[in-house]
Design a protein around this motif. Structure first.
Motif, PDB file in Angstrom:
ATOM      1  N   THR A 113      73.346  36.102   8.276  1.00 12.79           N
ATOM      2  CA  THR A 113      74.270  35.079   8.745  1.00 12.79           C
ATOM      3  C   THR A 113      73.737  33.678   8.478  1.00 12.79           C
ATOM      4  OG1 THR A 113      73.369  34.851  11.005  1.00 12.79           O
ATOM      5  CG2 THR A 113      74.909  36.664  10.612  1.00 12.79           C
ATOM      6  N   PHE A 114      74.670  32.734   8.316  1.00  6.19           N
ATOM      7  CA  PHE A 114      74.308  31.330   8.153  1.00  6.19           C
ATOM      8  C   PHE A 114      75.392  30.466   8.773  1.00  6.19           C
ATOM      9  CE2 PHE A 114      74.415  27.373   5.440  1.00  6.19           C
ATOM     10  CZ  PHE A 114      73.268  26.802   5.971  1.00  6.19           C
ATOM     11  N   CYS A 115      75.011  29.644   9.746  1.00 11.71           N
ATOM     12  CA  CYS A 115      75.932  28.685  10.350  1.00 11.71           C
ATOM     13  C   CYS A 115      75.567  27.301   9.834  1.00 11.71           C
ATOM     14  CB  CYS A 115      75.840  28.727  11.872  1.00 11.71           C
ATOM     15  SG  CYS A 115      76.871  27.457  12.663  1.00 11.71           S
ATOM     16  N   PRO A 116      76.352  26.727   8.922  1.00  9.62           N
ATOM     17  CA  PRO A 116      75.999  25.415   8.362  1.00  9.62           C
ATOM     18  C   PRO A 116      75.891  24.309   9.407  1.00  9.62           C
ATOM     19  CG  PRO A 116      77.704  26.479   7.045  1.00  9.62           C
ATOM     20  CD  PRO A 116      77.558  27.286   8.299  1.00  9.62           C
ATOM     21  N   LEU A 117      76.740  24.313  10.423  1.00  9.75           N
ATOM     22  CA  LEU A 117      76.744  23.220  11.386  1.00  9.75           C
ATOM     23  C   LEU A 117      75.488  23.197  12.247  1.00  9.75           C
ATOM     24  CD1 LEU A 117      80.467  23.115  12.566  1.00  9.75           C
ATOM     25  CD2 LEU A 117      79.348  21.798  10.761  1.00  9.75           C
ATOM     26  N   CYS A 118      74.789  24.325  12.338  1.00  9.84           N
ATOM     27  CA  CYS A 118      73.526  24.388  13.085  1.00  9.84           C
ATOM     28  C   CYS A 118      72.333  24.647  12.178  1.00  9.84           C
ATOM     29  CB  CYS A 118      73.587  25.483  14.152  1.00  9.84           C
ATOM     30  SG  CYS A 118      74.693  25.131  15.517  1.00  9.84           S
ATOM     31  N   ASN A 119      72.575  24.846  10.884  1.00  8.76           N
ATOM     32  CA  ASN A 119      71.535  25.211   9.921  1.00  8.76           C
ATOM     33  C   ASN A 119      70.812  26.494  10.345  1.00  8.76           C
ATOM     34  OD1 ASN A 119      70.120  24.202   7.383  1.00  8.76           O
ATOM     35  ND2 ASN A 119      68.353  24.564   8.695  1.00  8.76           N
ATOM     36  N   SER A 120      71.520  27.362  11.045  1.00 11.34           N
ATOM     37  CA  SER A 120      70.917  28.578  11.594  1.00 11.34           C
ATOM     38  C   SER A 120      71.119  29.736  10.632  1.00 11.34           C
ATOM     39  CB  SER A 120      71.543  28.894  12.955  1.00 11.34           C
ATOM     40  OG  SER A 120      71.026  30.094  13.480  1.00 11.34           O
ATOM     41  N   ALA A 121      70.008  30.298  10.129  1.00  6.92           N
ATOM     42  CA  ALA A 121      70.058  31.422   9.190  1.00  6.92           C
ATOM     43  C   ALA A 121      69.321  32.601   9.820  1.00  6.92           C
ATOM     44  CB  ALA A 121      69.424  31.039   7.855  1.00  6.92           C
ATOM     45  N   LEU A 122      70.077  33.585  10.306  1.00  3.79           N
ATOM     46  CA  LEU A 122      69.502  34.712  11.027  1.00  3.79           C
ATOM     47  C   LEU A 122      69.987  36.027  10.445  1.00  3.79           C
ATOM     48  CD1 LEU A 122      70.066  33.410  14.673  1.00  3.79           C
ATOM     49  CD2 LEU A 122      67.897  33.439  13.430  1.00  3.79           C
ATOM     50  N   THR A 123      69.119  37.020  10.496  1.00 12.34           N
ATOM     51  CA  THR A 123      69.467  38.373  10.060  1.00 12.34           C
ATOM     52  C   THR A 123      69.338  39.311  11.248  1.00 12.34           C
ATOM     53  OG1 THR A 123      68.661  37.922   7.823  1.00 12.34           O
ATOM     54  CG2 THR A 123      68.928  40.236   8.448  1.00 12.34           C
ATOM     55  N   PHE A 124      70.373  40.133  11.461  1.00 13.40           N
ATOM     56  CA  PHE A 124      70.402  41.038  12.608  1.00 13.40           C
ATOM     57  C   PHE A 124      70.571  42.481  12.156  1.00 13.40           C
ATOM     58  CE2 PHE A 124      72.439  37.064  14.150  1.00 13.40           C
ATOM     59  CZ  PHE A 124      71.547  36.731  15.156  1.00 13.40           C
ATOM     60  N   ASP A 125      69.997  43.393  12.948  1.00 12.06           N
ATOM     61  CA  ASP A 125      70.300  44.811  12.840  1.00 12.06           C
ATOM     62  C   ASP A 125      71.674  45.014  13.481  1.00 12.06           C
ATOM     63  OD1 ASP A 125      70.502  47.631  13.332  1.00 12.06           O
ATOM     64  OD2 ASP A 125      68.320  47.803  13.314  1.00 12.06           O
ATOM     65  N   ARG A 126      72.624  45.637  12.767  1.00 10.28           N
ATOM     66  CA  ARG A 126      74.005  45.758  13.236  1.00 10.28           C
ATOM     67  C   ARG A 126      74.220  46.913  14.214  1.00 10.28           C
ATOM     68  NH1 ARG A 126      77.371  47.233   9.428  1.00 10.28           N
ATOM     69  NH2 ARG A 126      76.024  47.412   7.588  1.00 10.28           N
ATOM     70  N   ARG A 127      73.167  47.597  14.604  1.00  9.86           N
ATOM     71  CA  ARG A 127      73.313  48.730  15.513  1.00  9.86           C
ATOM     72  C   ARG A 127      73.123  48.296  16.967  1.00  9.86           C
ATOM     73  NH1 ARG A 127      69.104  52.401  12.176  1.00  9.86           N
ATOM     74  NH2 ARG A 127      68.017  50.389  12.382  1.00  9.86           N
ATOM     75  N   VAL A 128      74.050  48.737  17.825  1.00 11.52           N
ATOM     76  CA  VAL A 128      73.977  48.458  19.259  1.00 11.52           C
ATOM     77  C   VAL A 128      74.235  49.767  20.005  1.00 11.52           C
ATOM     78  CG1 VAL A 128      75.001  47.219  21.199  1.00 11.52           C
ATOM     79  CG2 VAL A 128      74.720  46.069  18.999  1.00 11.52           C
ATOM     80  N   ASP A 129      73.226  50.234  20.727  1.00 14.68           N
ATOM     81  CA  ASP A 129      73.349  51.493  21.491  1.00 14.68           C
ATOM     82  C   ASP A 129      73.874  52.631  20.628  1.00 14.68           C
ATOM     83  OD1 ASP A 129      72.435  50.254  23.802  1.00 14.68           O
ATOM     84  OD2 ASP A 129      74.456  49.664  24.439  1.00 14.68           O
TER      85      ASP A 129
END
Length: 321
Positions: A113-129
């Motif tokens: 993921t990348f949010c330009p307005l916050c310059n936030s670039a994060l990668t997540f594991d898409r598994r939840v429970d």
């Protein structure tokens, strides 16, 4: 730029007026608005595009590093290196226009993921429970940060913190996968046998920065909160590890900082994606790598100071004084 600001303010005012559960329920009939961790609905506003107006990508194509053309050396990419899998690079020239990439690396389902307005670039594991989720873009913002949604439950997720804030999964958290922003030149030199995401099949002006001069602005778009403390500029980049933030001007000066159980290295050579109209021509903001005492990569973010202050108001500022 002034005209853009006028449009942004108009959208913000309209969003504030409409930020009520009945309005959102009409647009999102399958989202459970009875469950939420958001105390004030006015915090969630429209960023302009509607649901999927910014199209997230799934299962993108990749090419070998040696075969990639059309990307300049200083351009930023999100590097994801999972043990046992071929390293992958996700160019910001594509994420700027799509913001989320649903992918699978070495058997691990990830959302880059990348949010330009916050310059936030994060990668997540898409598994939840035990459930695998697929993410899209709501078109909504909270504290100027992208609100994602999962297609399986239509729950809303805050990108900066990786937590569900509205819907069935409210309170669930995504596990962050270590990844980092660096220049295409650095990634390709370290991983000559690596893979890089191919250009998506959309009619977008990839390589252009639609947020020209944003990271030198006095105030962030669509944000009404107080400025960060200690005189730190709202749009200064900070390195966030957990609830601690290291200002980038300190990193640039010291280049290597070892404290609070991590070692943070700064190296020149990465262009800002939010400066010049062409990403490759952005000023050098450098690249950051964060490792623990055993030398393992540590999940972190390089985000704007205002966003850290908004989501971690009790966080610790690592000023080094």
């Amino acid at each position: 730029m002034l005209r853009l600001w006028g449009i942004v303010v108009a959208l913000w005012v309209a969003g504030m007026a409409q930020a009520t559960p009945p309005f959102w329920e009409n647009e999102w009939p399958d989202t459970n608005f009875d469950r939420t961790s958001v105390a004030n609905w006015a915090e969630i506003i429209s960023g302009g595009p509607g649901k999927d107006g910014i199209p997230a990508l799934s299962d993108p194509d990749f090419v070998k590093v040696a075969d990639k053309r059309g990307i300049a050396g200083p351009e930023p990419v999100i590097a994801v290196e999972i043990a046992g899998a071929t390293p992958r690079a996700y160019p910001i020239r594509y994420l700027t226009w799509h913001e989320i990439v649903n992918d699978r690396i070495g058997g691990v389902p990830v959302a880059v993921t990348f949010c330009p307005l916050c310059n936030s670039a994060l990668t997540f594991d898409r598994r939840v429970d035990g459930r695998e989720l697929t993410f899209g873009v709501t078109g909504k913002l909270r504290f100027s940060d992208m609100v994602m949604y999962d297609r399986e439950t239509q729950s809303w997720w805050q990108q900066a913190i990786g937590e569900a804030i509205v819907g069935e999964l409210t309170g669930a958290e995504l596990r962050q996968v270590p990844s980092w922003l660096e220049s295409w030149e650095a990634f390709s030199a370290r991983n000559p046998g690596g893979l890089v995401m191919a250009e998506p099949g959309y009619n977008r002006d990839y390589g252009r920065n639609p947020y020209r001069n944003y990271d030198s602005s006095k105030r962030p778009f669509l944000y009404s909160g107080d400025p960060p403390p200690h005189g730190i500029p709202a749009l200064m980049r900070v390195v966030r590890v957990g609830d601690r933030a290291w200002p980038m001007d300190r990193l640039r000066q010291e280049q290597t900082i070892a404290e609070a159980g991590v070692t943070i290295d700064w190296r020149a050579g990465q262009a800002s994606a939010l400066d010049a109209s062409t990403i490759a021509r952005g000023r050098d903001v450098g690249s950051v790598r964060v490792r623990d005492e055993q030398g393992h990569d540590v999940p972190h973010d390089v985000m704007f100071a205002f966003a850290f202050d908004a989501f971690w108001p009790e966080g610790t500022w690592m000023l080094g004084r």
